[in-house]
Design a protein around this motif. Sequence first.
Motif, PDB file in Angstrom:
ATOM      1  N   ARG A  34       0.828  -1.208   0.000  1.00 51.33           N
ATOM      2  CA  ARG A  34       0.000   0.000   0.000  1.00 51.33           C
ATOM      3  C   ARG A  34       0.863   1.258   0.000  1.00 51.33           C
ATOM      4  O   ARG A  34       0.545   2.249  -0.664  1.00 51.33           O
ATOM      5  CB  ARG A  34      -0.931  -0.012   1.206  1.00 51.33           C
ATOM      6  N   GLY A  43      -7.884   4.909   0.095  1.00 46.05           N
ATOM      7  CA  GLY A  43      -9.303   4.835   0.411  1.00 46.05           C
ATOM      8  C   GLY A  43     -10.072   3.759  -0.320  1.00 46.05           C
ATOM      9  O   GLY A  43     -11.260   3.562  -0.060  1.00 46.05           O
ATOM     10  N   TYR A  44      -9.436   3.052  -1.208  1.00 44.25           N
ATOM     11  CA  TYR A  44     -10.134   2.011  -1.964  1.00 44.25           C
ATOM     12  C   TYR A  44     -10.161   0.706  -1.173  1.00 44.25           C
ATOM     13  O   TYR A  44      -9.143   0.050  -0.989  1.00 44.25           O
ATOM     14  CB  TYR A  44      -9.473   1.785  -3.327  1.00 44.25           C
ATOM     15  N   LEU A  45     -11.341   0.337  -0.708  1.00 45.20           N
ATOM     16  CA  LEU A  45     -11.488  -0.864   0.108  1.00 45.20           C
ATOM     17  C   LEU A  45     -11.082  -2.129  -0.641  1.00 45.20           C
ATOM     18  O   LEU A  45     -10.550  -3.061  -0.046  1.00 45.20           O
ATOM     19  CB  LEU A  45     -12.925  -0.990   0.611  1.00 45.20           C
ATOM     20  N   THR A  46     -11.322  -2.156  -1.949  1.00 45.38           N
ATOM     21  CA  THR A  46     -10.975  -3.345  -2.726  1.00 45.38           C
ATOM     22  C   THR A  46      -9.481  -3.618  -2.636  1.00 45.38           C
ATOM     23  O   THR A  46      -9.064  -4.762  -2.456  1.00 45.38           O
ATOM     24  CB  THR A  46     -11.396  -3.164  -4.193  1.00 45.38           C
ATOM     25  N   ASN A  48      -7.492  -2.568  -0.218  1.00 49.18           N
ATOM     26  CA  ASN A  48      -7.141  -2.836   1.174  1.00 49.18           C
ATOM     27  C   ASN A  48      -7.565  -4.219   1.640  1.00 49.18           C
ATOM     28  O   ASN A  48      -6.940  -4.794   2.523  1.00 49.18           O
ATOM     29  CB  ASN A  48      -7.754  -1.774   2.089  1.00 49.18           C
ATOM     30  N   ARG A  49      -8.598  -4.756   1.056  1.00 48.54           N
ATOM     31  CA  ARG A  49      -9.133  -6.047   1.514  1.00 48.54           C
ATOM     32  C   ARG A  49      -8.659  -7.248   0.699  1.00 48.54           C
ATOM     33  O   ARG A  49      -8.878  -8.388   1.113  1.00 48.54           O
ATOM     34  CB  ARG A  49     -10.659  -6.006   1.496  1.00 48.54           C
TER      35      ARG A  49
END
Length: 128
Positions: A34, A43-46, A48-49
């Motif tokens: 990251r 800020g992109y959850l995709t 981060n997850r």
Amino acid sequence: MPQTATITRSPDWPLQVKAPGTHDWERTATRWLRDLLPARYGGYLTLNRHPAILARHVQLQLQHEIRAVRVALQTSRAELPMLGVAESVIENAIRMYAVELEQLSRLARGVRLVTDALQVNAAAQRRR
């Protein structure tokens, strides 16, 4: 020797990432990946997850950065004089681009190693 042991003994394995299989290693890998992206991607959850998507995007980002630095390096002598840049500054810029190209190449090798380890880890988790 297991694949992960070979990977982490590579001089290109990032110091910020724990060895695969150790406590919290995947978290350190995703944090390091990251950090290689521009802040706006945080800020992109995709990303981060899903470490696989994050790793792929980082690889693409680095490929484009490497390409941009190569173009800058290759065109400096021809284009910078037309912008009024002094010869000594052009030489400094060329050295800077060469250093940056080496750093980006080393990062790209580290990203490939981390990506491989994340894929091995994901495959092992699917088998469980």
